[in-house]
Design a protein around this motif. Structure first.
Motif, short mmCIF file in Angstrom:
data_model
loop_
_atom_site.label_atom_id
_atom_site.label_comp_id
_atom_site.label_asym_id
_atom_site.label_seq_id
_atom_site.Cartn_x
_atom_site.Cartn_y
_atom_site.Cartn_z
N HIS A 8 -37.10 -3.53 68.47
CA HIS A 8 -35.89 -4.22 67.98
C HIS A 8 -34.75 -3.23 67.73
O HIS A 8 -34.10 -3.26 66.67
N LEU A 9 -34.52 -2.36 68.69
CA LEU A 9 -33.47 -1.36 68.55
C LEU A 9 -32.10 -1.98 68.82
O LEU A 9 -31.86 -2.60 69.86
N ASN A 10 -31.21 -1.82 67.85
CA ASN A 10 -29.82 -2.25 67.97
C ASN A 10 -28.93 -1.04 67.69
O ASN A 10 -29.12 -0.34 66.68
N VAL A 11 -27.96 -0.82 68.56
CA VAL A 11 -27.02 0.30 68.38
C VAL A 11 -25.61 -0.22 68.59
O VAL A 11 -25.34 -0.95 69.55
N SER A 12 -24.70 0.16 67.70
CA SER A 12 -23.28 -0.18 67.86
C SER A 12 -22.45 1.07 67.64
O SER A 12 -22.83 1.97 66.88
N LEU A 13 -21.30 1.12 68.31
CA LEU A 13 -20.42 2.29 68.25
C LEU A 13 -19.05 1.91 67.74
O LEU A 13 -18.57 0.79 68.01
N PRO A 14 -18.40 2.83 67.00
CA PRO A 14 -17.04 2.53 66.51
C PRO A 14 -16.02 2.65 67.65
O PRO A 14 -15.92 3.68 68.31
N VAL A 15 -15.28 1.57 67.88
CA VAL A 15 -14.26 1.55 68.93
C VAL A 15 -13.00 0.88 68.37
O VAL A 15 -13.05 -0.29 67.99
N ALA A 16 -11.92 1.63 68.30
CA ALA A 16 -10.62 1.08 67.85
C ALA A 16 -10.75 0.37 66.51
O ALA A 16 -10.25 -0.75 66.33
N GLY A 17 -11.45 0.99 65.58
CA GLY A 17 -11.53 0.46 64.24
C GLY A 17 -12.56 -0.62 64.00
O GLY A 17 -12.63 -1.18 62.90
N TYR A 19 -16.82 -2.01 65.11
CA TYR A 19 -18.09 -1.64 65.73
C TYR A 19 -18.46 -2.63 66.82
O TYR A 19 -18.44 -3.85 66.60
N LEU A 20 -18.78 -2.10 67.99
CA LEU A 20 -19.16 -2.93 69.12
C LEU A 20 -20.59 -2.62 69.54
O LEU A 20 -20.99 -1.45 69.58
N PRO A 21 -21.39 -3.63 69.85
CA PRO A 21 -22.78 -3.39 70.23
C PRO A 21 -22.89 -2.77 71.62
O PRO A 21 -22.16 -3.12 72.54
N VAL A 22 -23.83 -1.82 71.74
CA VAL A 22 -24.13 -1.23 73.05
C VAL A 22 -25.60 -1.43 73.42
O VAL A 22 -25.96 -1.38 74.60
N LEU A 23 -26.45 -1.65 72.42
CA LEU A 23 -27.85 -2.01 72.64
C LEU A 23 -28.20 -3.16 71.71
O LEU A 23 -27.86 -3.13 70.52
N VAL A 24 -28.89 -4.16 72.25
CA VAL A 24 -29.23 -5.35 71.47
C VAL A 24 -30.72 -5.67 71.62
O VAL A 24 -31.19 -5.96 72.72
N ASP A 25 -31.46 -5.54 70.52
CA ASP A 25 -32.86 -5.95 70.44
C ASP A 25 -33.69 -5.40 71.61
O ASP A 25 -34.37 -6.15 72.32
N VAL A 26 -33.65 -4.10 71.77
CA VAL A 26 -34.42 -3.44 72.85
C VAL A 26 -35.84 -3.16 72.37
O VAL A 26 -36.04 -2.58 71.30
N ASN A 27 -36.81 -3.58 73.18
CA ASN A 27 -38.22 -3.35 72.88
C ASN A 27 -38.89 -2.75 74.11
O ASN A 27 -38.89 -3.36 75.19
N VAL A 53 -33.61 7.77 71.31
CA VAL A 53 -34.92 8.36 71.02
C VAL A 53 -34.76 9.75 70.43
O VAL A 53 -35.46 10.14 69.49
N LEU A 54 -33.80 10.51 70.96
CA LEU A 54 -33.59 11.88 70.50
C LEU A 54 -32.57 11.98 69.38
O LEU A 54 -32.25 13.08 68.93
N GLN A 55 -32.04 10.85 68.93
CA GLN A 55 -30.99 10.81 67.91
C GLN A 55 -29.80 11.69 68.30
O GLN A 55 -29.31 12.51 67.52
N LEU A 56 -29.35 11.49 69.52
CA LEU A 56 -28.18 12.21 70.03
C LEU A 56 -27.03 11.24 70.30
O LEU A 56 -26.26 11.42 71.24
N LEU A 57 -26.93 10.23 69.47
CA LEU A 57 -25.88 9.22 69.63
C LEU A 57 -24.52 9.78 69.21
O LEU A 57 -24.44 10.75 68.44
N PRO A 58 -23.43 9.19 69.71
CA PRO A 58 -22.09 9.64 69.32
C PRO A 58 -21.88 9.53 67.81
O PRO A 58 -22.53 8.73 67.13
N ALA A 61 -22.24 6.28 65.08
CA ALA A 61 -23.07 5.21 65.63
C ALA A 61 -23.93 4.58 64.54
O ALA A 61 -24.43 5.27 63.65
N ARG A 62 -24.10 3.27 64.61
CA ARG A 62 -24.99 2.56 63.71
C ARG A 62 -26.22 2.11 64.50
O ARG A 62 -26.11 1.71 65.66
N ARG A 63 -27.38 2.16 63.86
CA ARG A 63 -28.60 1.77 64.56
C ARG A 63 -29.52 1.02 63.61
O ARG A 63 -29.52 1.26 62.40
#
Length: 330
Positions: A8-17, A19-27, A53-58, A61-63
């Protein structure tokens, strides 16, 4: 115990003020000695999954969710603890070896520094191990290669050096991001054969990330197809290639160059449209605007990843109603 599990991996990134999702419920799950293929067009979330996996996100990033390596949740580790994991337990071969290798350092220095840091060995022991690694990845004249700089090597040789560096500390998991990009067909075949040999000889679990499904047809055990940050089809590689069930997977396979049969075979069909960028995902199924089989429900609802056959999961309303497009990739 599963070697690597993403839940259930979810990742979102800050864009123009915002947060936008880039990964949604990945298993996903990876076993020792297994090759798991992750496929999809650019921007689908493949590389972001590997970097998670390596925690090398921008920065920023929220996860959410969990990424467990032999039962240990990597998302709960401190930055210092993760530095010990990277390279030692989980290693990554990045997409462009020319940019991931230091242009001003000899190959020997880049291999031995890695070993000295994680294995706490002397430089002499590290150098001997470096020679072994270059032999393991089938590079001729290891001693000469150790003295070379990246620009003095061919693209295929640089890719093998990058793999050798990743394997230096005998990681449990190897993430290979587009390992055959920009390589000619003969060199591609050599790199794929090398990965297959390594997993058989060492038991390393390998996550192969690529936009080219053809690359995975000969080596992947399981295959996860990504679109707009989601896994939209997940099954054994043989099932996906012979019985693609999601219209997107079928379209990817139809766009592959192939040798036509005596009767003309299947015509190559380019996929219409382009994948949506971050912040441009449509309401409902993200693939609906490009899908020839979309129905009204696809415009408003987001399909979940459901099992449509034994071990074959698909996120598609149309597939759930019986759609199938058989295709054999030779």
């Amino acid at each position: 115990m599963t070697l690597l599990r993403i839940d259930h991996l979810n990742v979102s990134l800050p864009v123009a003020g915002r947060y936008l999702p880039v990964l949604v419920d990945v298993n996903l799950a990876l076993e020792a000695g297994q090759i798991l293929g992750v496929a999809g067009e650019s921007g689908s979330g493949k590389t972001m999954t590997g970097l998670s996996v390596l925690q090398l996100l921008p920065p920023g990033a929220r996860r959410e969710g969990a990424i467990t390596l032999e039962g240990r949740n990597l998302l709960e580790l401190s930055p210092r603890q993760m530095r010990e994991v990277r390279g030692r337990d989980v290693a990554m071969v990045f997409q462009d070896p020319m940019s991931s290798l230091h242009p001003m350092l000899q190959i020997g220095r880049q291999l031995t520094d890695h070993l000295i840091k994680h294995r706490k060995v002397s430089r002499a022991v590290a150098r001997a191990r470096a020679v072994e690694l270059l032999e393991q990845v089938r590079l001729p004249s290891p001693e000469r290669t150790l003295k070379a700089y990246p620009h003095q090597l061919s693209g295929g040789m640089r890719q093998r050096v990058a793999i050798a560096i990743a394997l230096a500390c005998e990681p449990k998991v190897l993430i290979a991001d587009e390992p055959t990009t920009a390589l000619d067909v003969t060199v591609q075949a050599g790199i794929l054969a090398l990965l297959d040999t390594l997993r058989r000889e060492t038991g390393v679990g390998i996550l192969v990330i690529t936009h080219d499904l053809g690359v995975l047809s000969s080596i992947a055990d399981d295959l996860a197809v990504f679109y707009a940050g989601r896994v939209i089809e997940h099954a054994s590689a043989s099932d996906v290639f012979r019985r693609p069930t999601h219209p997107y997977t079928s379209a990817l396979l139809a766009a592959l160059p192939h040798v036509a049969g005596a009767d003309g075979g299947l015509a190559l069909r380019p996929m219409r449209g382009s994948p949506p960028g971050i912040g441009e995902w449509p309401t409902g199924c993200a693939f609906a605007p490009r899908c020839e089989h979309a129905v009204d429900e696809c415009q408003t609802g987001v399909p979940g990843l459901d099992e449509v056959a034994a071990g074959h999961d698909v996120a598609c309303f149309v597939a759930a109603s019986g759609y199938s497009a058989e295709r054999v990739v030779s």
